[in-house]
Motif scaffolding. Structure first.
Motif, short mmCIF file in Angstrom:
data_model
loop_
_atom_site.label_atom_id
_atom_site.label_comp_id
_atom_site.label_asym_id
_atom_site.label_seq_id
_atom_site.Cartn_x
_atom_site.Cartn_y
_atom_site.Cartn_z
N THR A 86 0.88 -1.17 0.01
CA THR A 86 0.04 -0.08 -0.06
C THR A 86 0.81 1.28 -0.07
O THR A 86 0.17 2.27 -0.59
N HIS A 87 1.92 1.06 0.48
CA HIS A 87 2.70 2.44 0.56
C HIS A 87 4.44 2.23 0.52
O HIS A 87 5.20 1.85 1.57
N PRO A 88 4.70 1.86 -0.78
CA PRO A 88 6.16 1.34 -1.03
C PRO A 88 7.19 2.34 -0.26
O PRO A 88 8.32 1.83 0.06
N THR A 89 6.85 3.48 -0.51
CA THR A 89 7.84 4.68 -0.01
C THR A 89 8.21 4.51 1.52
O THR A 89 9.23 4.37 2.03
N ILE A 90 7.03 4.14 2.29
CA ILE A 90 7.45 3.95 3.68
C ILE A 90 7.88 2.54 3.89
O ILE A 90 8.84 2.57 4.74
N ALA A 91 7.47 1.60 3.07
CA ALA A 91 8.14 0.15 3.44
C ALA A 91 9.74 0.41 3.11
O ALA A 91 10.39 -0.28 3.58
N SER A 92 10.04 1.18 1.81
CA SER A 92 11.43 1.47 1.63
C SER A 92 12.36 2.00 2.85
O SER A 92 13.36 1.60 3.05
N GLY A 93 11.56 3.10 3.31
CA GLY A 93 12.18 3.75 4.48
C GLY A 93 12.39 2.73 5.44
O GLY A 93 13.57 2.56 6.26
N LEU A 94 11.29 1.74 6.00
CA LEU A 94 11.58 0.87 7.03
C LEU A 94 12.73 -0.03 6.71
O LEU A 94 13.33 -0.43 7.57
N HIS A 95 12.71 -0.59 5.46
CA HIS A 95 13.97 -1.48 5.09
C HIS A 95 15.34 -0.79 5.37
O HIS A 95 16.02 -1.35 5.88
N GLY A 96 15.42 0.68 5.01
CA GLY A 96 16.57 1.12 5.38
C GLY A 96 16.92 1.21 6.61
O GLY A 96 18.02 1.19 7.00
N LEU A 97 15.78 1.34 7.61
CA LEU A 97 15.97 1.50 9.19
C LEU A 97 16.52 -0.28 9.56
O LEU A 97 17.50 -0.23 10.48
N VAL A 98 15.97 -1.30 8.75
CA VAL A 98 16.46 -2.53 9.23
C VAL A 98 18.07 -2.63 8.96
O VAL A 98 18.54 -2.99 9.82
N GLU A 99 18.32 -1.98 7.71
CA GLU A 99 19.73 -2.10 7.35
C GLU A 99 20.57 -1.60 8.19
O GLU A 99 21.80 -1.72 8.78
N SER A 100 20.16 -0.27 8.61
CA SER A 100 20.94 0.86 9.47
C SER A 100 21.13 0.34 10.90
O SER A 100 22.16 0.40 11.54
N LEU A 101 19.99 -0.33 11.49
CA LEU A 101 20.06 -0.86 12.73
C LEU A 101 20.94 -1.96 12.75
O LEU A 101 21.55 -2.06 13.78
N ALA A 102 20.93 -2.62 11.95
CA ALA A 102 21.89 -3.89 11.76
C ALA A 102 23.37 -3.59 11.95
O ALA A 102 24.30 -4.34 12.43
N LYS A 103 23.64 -2.31 11.47
CA LYS A 103 25.29 -1.65 11.50
C LYS A 103 25.45 -1.21 12.81
O LYS A 103 26.69 -0.84 13.03
N LEU A 104 24.43 -0.92 13.76
CA LEU A 104 24.91 -0.37 15.11
C LEU A 104 25.40 -1.65 15.90
O LEU A 104 25.28 -2.65 15.82
#
Length: 104
Positions: A86-104
């Motif tokens: 329904t909201h691919p831009t939000i999904a993309s942002g959330l995916h970026g969060l997953v990747e960034s959180l994994a780097k912490l």
């Protein structure tokens, strides 16, 4: 990174500051963008909106306390699945969060 900002781990290792600052900076940027997406899309279902706000708030709190739990990454991944169709831009942002959180 300048001299005072650079903490060397050795000749062959990147500076520690890079590892600690870059993911957090990226996370803050993504959080800001996701909050704006919520403002820009008032038609998002109330339950989905509340769930996303709760996840974003938890991430902000975790960043303030310097403690990120694995379960938070799982919750973000669940939110990706919720918003993919329904909201691919939000999904993309959330995916970026997953990747960034994994780097912490």
């Amino acid at each position: 990174l300048g001299g005072a900002d650079r903490i060397s781990q050795g000749r062959d290792s990147p500076p520690i500051a890079y590892h600690r600052c870059m993911p957090r900076t990226k996370i803050q940027e993504i959080l800001t963008n996701l909050h704006q997406e919520l403002v820009d899309h008032p038609t998002i279902a109330a339950a989905d909106r509340d769930s996303l706000r709760e996840v974003l708030h938890e991430i902000e709190g975790a960043l303030s306390g310097n403690e990120i739990h694995d379960s938070l990454g799982d919750r973000v991944k669940q939110s990706v699945a919720t918003f993919e169709a329904t909201h691919p831009t939000i999904a993309s942002g959330l995916h970026g969060l997953v990747e960034s959180l994994a780097k912490l």
